[in-house]
Structures are given as structure tokens and as C-alpha cells.
Design a protein around this motif. Sequence first.
Motif, PDB file in Angstrom:
ATOM      1  N   SER A 175      -1.213 -15.103  -0.722  1.00  0.00           N
ATOM      2  CA  SER A 175      -0.285 -15.881   0.125  1.00  0.00           C
ATOM      3  C   SER A 175       0.849 -16.554  -0.689  1.00  0.00           C
ATOM      4  CB  SER A 175      -1.109 -17.006   0.380  1.00  0.00           C
ATOM      5  OG  SER A 175      -1.998 -17.869  -0.409  1.00  0.00           O
ATOM      6  N   SER A 176       0.887 -16.975  -1.807  1.00  0.00           N
ATOM      7  CA  SER A 176       1.815 -17.393  -2.699  1.00  0.00           C
ATOM      8  C   SER A 176       3.044 -16.580  -3.065  1.00  0.00           C
ATOM      9  CB  SER A 176       1.375 -18.073  -3.954  1.00  0.00           C
ATOM     10  OG  SER A 176       0.633 -17.219  -4.787  1.00  0.00           O
ATOM     11  N   ASP A 177       2.522 -15.295  -3.607  1.00  0.00           N
ATOM     12  CA  ASP A 177       3.543 -14.250  -3.855  1.00  0.00           C
ATOM     13  C   ASP A 177       2.766 -12.886  -3.743  1.00  0.00           C
ATOM     14  OD1 ASP A 177       5.049 -12.295  -5.018  1.00  0.00           O
ATOM     15  OD2 ASP A 177       5.280 -13.393  -6.988  1.00  0.00           O
ATOM     16  N   PRO A 178       3.277 -12.076  -2.676  1.00  0.00           N
ATOM     17  CA  PRO A 178       2.605 -10.846  -2.167  1.00  0.00           C
ATOM     18  C   PRO A 178       2.727 -10.008  -3.186  1.00  0.00           C
ATOM     19  CG  PRO A 178       4.647 -11.084  -1.034  1.00  0.00           C
ATOM     20  CD  PRO A 178       4.579 -12.200  -1.932  1.00  0.00           C
ATOM     21  N   ASN A 179       3.546 -10.017  -4.363  1.00  0.00           N
ATOM     22  CA  ASN A 179       3.813  -9.040  -5.378  1.00  0.00           C
ATOM     23  C   ASN A 179       3.030  -9.171  -6.544  1.00  0.00           C
ATOM     24  OD1 ASN A 179       5.727  -7.394  -3.729  1.00  0.00           O
ATOM     25  ND2 ASN A 179       7.397  -9.327  -4.308  1.00  0.00           N
ATOM     26  N   VAL A 180       2.105 -10.326  -6.562  1.00  0.00           N
ATOM     27  CA  VAL A 180       1.152 -10.555  -7.521  1.00  0.00           C
ATOM     28  C   VAL A 180      -0.296 -10.390  -7.208  1.00  0.00           C
ATOM     29  CG1 VAL A 180       0.562 -12.326  -9.250  1.00  0.00           C
ATOM     30  CG2 VAL A 180       2.955 -12.055  -8.837  1.00  0.00           C
ATOM     31  N   GLY A 181      -0.825  -9.723  -7.967  1.00  0.00           N
ATOM     32  CA  GLY A 181      -2.386  -9.757  -7.780  1.00  0.00           C
ATOM     33  C   GLY A 181      -2.800  -8.550  -6.484  1.00  0.00           C
ATOM     34  N   ILE A 182      -1.854  -7.695  -6.314  1.00  0.00           N
ATOM     35  CA  ILE A 182      -1.978  -6.682  -5.504  1.00  0.00           C
ATOM     36  C   ILE A 182      -3.320  -5.876  -5.939  1.00  0.00           C
ATOM     37  CG2 ILE A 182      -1.238  -4.581  -4.387  1.00  0.00           C
ATOM     38  CD1 ILE A 182       1.394  -5.594  -4.751  1.00  0.00           C
ATOM     39  N   GLY A 183      -3.575  -5.541  -7.120  1.00  0.00           N
ATOM     40  CA  GLY A 183      -4.890  -4.941  -7.386  1.00  0.00           C
ATOM     41  C   GLY A 183      -6.016  -5.849  -7.062  1.00  0.00           C
ATOM     42  N   ILE A 184      -6.116  -6.739  -7.684  1.00  0.00           N
ATOM     43  CA  ILE A 184      -7.318  -7.728  -7.246  1.00  0.00           C
ATOM     44  C   ILE A 184      -7.677  -7.894  -5.770  1.00  0.00           C
ATOM     45  CG2 ILE A 184      -8.334  -9.900  -7.570  1.00  0.00           C
ATOM     46  CD1 ILE A 184      -6.826 -10.203 -10.295  1.00  0.00           C
ATOM     47  N   PHE A 185      -6.504  -7.958  -5.101  1.00  0.00           N
ATOM     48  CA  PHE A 185      -6.675  -7.893  -3.546  1.00  0.00           C
ATOM     49  C   PHE A 185      -7.136  -6.858  -3.185  1.00  0.00           C
ATOM     50  CE2 PHE A 185      -4.658  -6.339   0.399  1.00  0.00           C
ATOM     51  CZ  PHE A 185      -5.116  -7.574   1.515  1.00  0.00           C
ATOM     52  N   MET A 186      -6.764  -5.804  -3.367  1.00  0.00           N
ATOM     53  CA  MET A 186      -7.343  -4.316  -2.880  1.00  0.00           C
ATOM     54  C   MET A 186      -8.947  -4.338  -3.270  1.00  0.00           C
ATOM     55  SD  MET A 186      -5.072  -2.741  -1.363  1.00  0.00           S
ATOM     56  CE  MET A 186      -4.199  -1.754  -1.090  1.00  0.00           C
ATOM     57  N   MET A 187      -9.171  -4.722  -4.731  1.00  0.00           N
ATOM     58  CA  MET A 187     -10.690  -4.571  -5.005  1.00  0.00           C
ATOM     59  C   MET A 187     -11.250  -5.427  -4.443  1.00  0.00           C
ATOM     60  SD  MET A 187     -10.422  -4.787  -9.098  1.00  0.00           S
ATOM     61  CE  MET A 187      -9.204  -5.731  -9.553  1.00  0.00           C
ATOM     62  N   LYS A 188     -10.887  -6.656  -3.961  1.00  0.00           N
ATOM     63  CA  LYS A 188     -11.760  -7.616  -3.061  1.00  0.00           C
ATOM     64  C   LYS A 188     -11.730  -7.229  -1.590  1.00  0.00           C
ATOM     65  CE  LYS A 188     -10.864 -12.299  -4.044  1.00  0.00           C
ATOM     66  NZ  LYS A 188      -9.785 -13.560  -4.234  1.00  0.00           N
ATOM     67  N   THR A 189     -10.683  -6.615  -1.194  1.00  0.00           N
ATOM     68  CA  THR A 189     -10.713  -5.933   0.119  1.00  0.00           C
ATOM     69  C   THR A 189     -11.404  -4.785   0.445  1.00  0.00           C
ATOM     70  OG1 THR A 189      -8.518  -6.868   0.512  1.00  0.00           O
ATOM     71  CG2 THR A 189      -9.138  -4.996   2.015  1.00  0.00           C
ATOM     72  N   LEU A 190     -11.538  -3.813  -0.651  1.00  0.00           N
ATOM     73  CA  LEU A 190     -12.171  -2.628  -0.282  1.00  0.00           C
ATOM     74  C   LEU A 190     -13.893  -2.674  -0.848  1.00  0.00           C
ATOM     75  CD1 LEU A 190      -9.376  -0.199  -1.764  1.00  0.00           C
ATOM     76  CD2 LEU A 190     -10.180  -0.601   0.506  1.00  0.00           C
ATOM     77  N   ALA A 191     -14.134  -3.490  -1.950  1.00  0.00           N
ATOM     78  CA  ALA A 191     -15.495  -3.579  -2.310  1.00  0.00           C
ATOM     79  C   ALA A 191     -16.167  -4.402  -1.445  1.00  0.00           C
ATOM     80  CB  ALA A 191     -15.294  -3.936  -3.791  1.00  0.00           C
ATOM     81  N   SER A 192     -17.526  -4.226  -1.420  1.00  0.00           N
ATOM     82  CA  SER A 192     -18.263  -5.190  -0.484  1.00  0.00           C
ATOM     83  C   SER A 192     -18.602  -6.343  -1.383  1.00  0.00           C
ATOM     84  CB  SER A 192     -19.729  -4.516  -0.414  1.00  0.00           C
ATOM     85  OG  SER A 192     -19.802  -3.296   0.582  1.00  0.00           O
ATOM     86  N   HIS A 193     -18.441  -6.440  -2.637  1.00  0.00           N
ATOM     87  CA  HIS A 193     -18.610  -7.702  -3.694  1.00  0.00           C
ATOM     88  C   HIS A 193     -17.933  -7.343  -4.845  1.00  0.00           C
ATOM     89  CE1 HIS A 193     -20.644 -11.053  -5.333  1.00  0.00           C
ATOM     90  NE2 HIS A 193     -20.911 -10.404  -6.281  1.00  0.00           N
TER      91      HIS A 193
END
Length: 151
Positions: A91-109
Motif C-alpha cells: 500500500s505504501s510503495d508497490p515496488n517494495v516487498g513484491i516477493g513477500i506479497f507474492m508469498m503471502k498471497t500464494l501460500a496458505s500460511h
Amino acid sequence: MERVVLQSDERGLHAINNLIDKILEEKNIINYEGIIKQAVENAAKNAIQHGNQYDASKKIILEWGDFCGGIYFEVTDEGDGFDYSKYGDLSSDPNVGIGIFMMKTLASHVEYKDSGRCVRMEFLISGIEKTDALRRECLLENFYAKKNVKA
């Protein structure tokens, strides 16, 4: 649990991709390949780039195993760790933390250990609930829509 120690470079990343293919084929869960592979690859890239700072003398440890209803993967680096609570929202910078966003989105936990040096991703494979699938689809559509607008 199984474990392998890999180089912290492109060869290690390539080995992880090949290993995931082999694991999923052995477990007959190829239909989850894209979800699992992208999440674990993002974890490995983060370990190489941010954790080990591209230091080829440092290693990445990949562990995997079964848990009730699914499979998990853990990626551990030899870096200093990080404050993972600051990343993955976009939400603050869409270019920072993309890898973590993907992990949180794709994994169940997703769970971090050892001050952020280790990330554990769990994937339910006994069946993804429709609401979970729709949540992932919506998050990814929004992510890619924002990327296309800024390009």
C-alpha cells in the motif's frame, strides 16, 4: 522433513526450481506447481539478494515436508534477518516487498523464524477452498493492474 543446502546464486535458484518440479511430481501434485514454485522462488530470490547480499560463499537451506493436508517449504539464509512486518502490504510503495506479497498471497500460511532469516510457507493441497482461490485471484489481478498502469 527433507533438506538440501544450496549455493546463494543463480545455480542455487535453478536447483530449487528443478527440485520443486521433482518433489511435486513425486507427490503427484503437479496441478499446484505454479503456485508453489512462484512462492518458493520468491523466497529464494529474497534470501540470495536481501539475506545473503549476493555473497556466493553463503548458503541457502531449503527444507520441505508434509503436514496434515499439505506440503511446506522453508527457505533459510545466512544473513542478518529483517523486520518482515514492514513488507508485503504494497500500500505504501508497490515496488517494495513484491516477493513477500507474492508469498503471502500464494501460500496458505506464511511464518517467519529466526529474526526473518527463515520463511516457512505452507500449501494446502487437499483442496483449495473457493474463497481462498478467489482471494488470491483478486489480489493478483489488483497487483498486475497497478503494474500495467504505471508501466
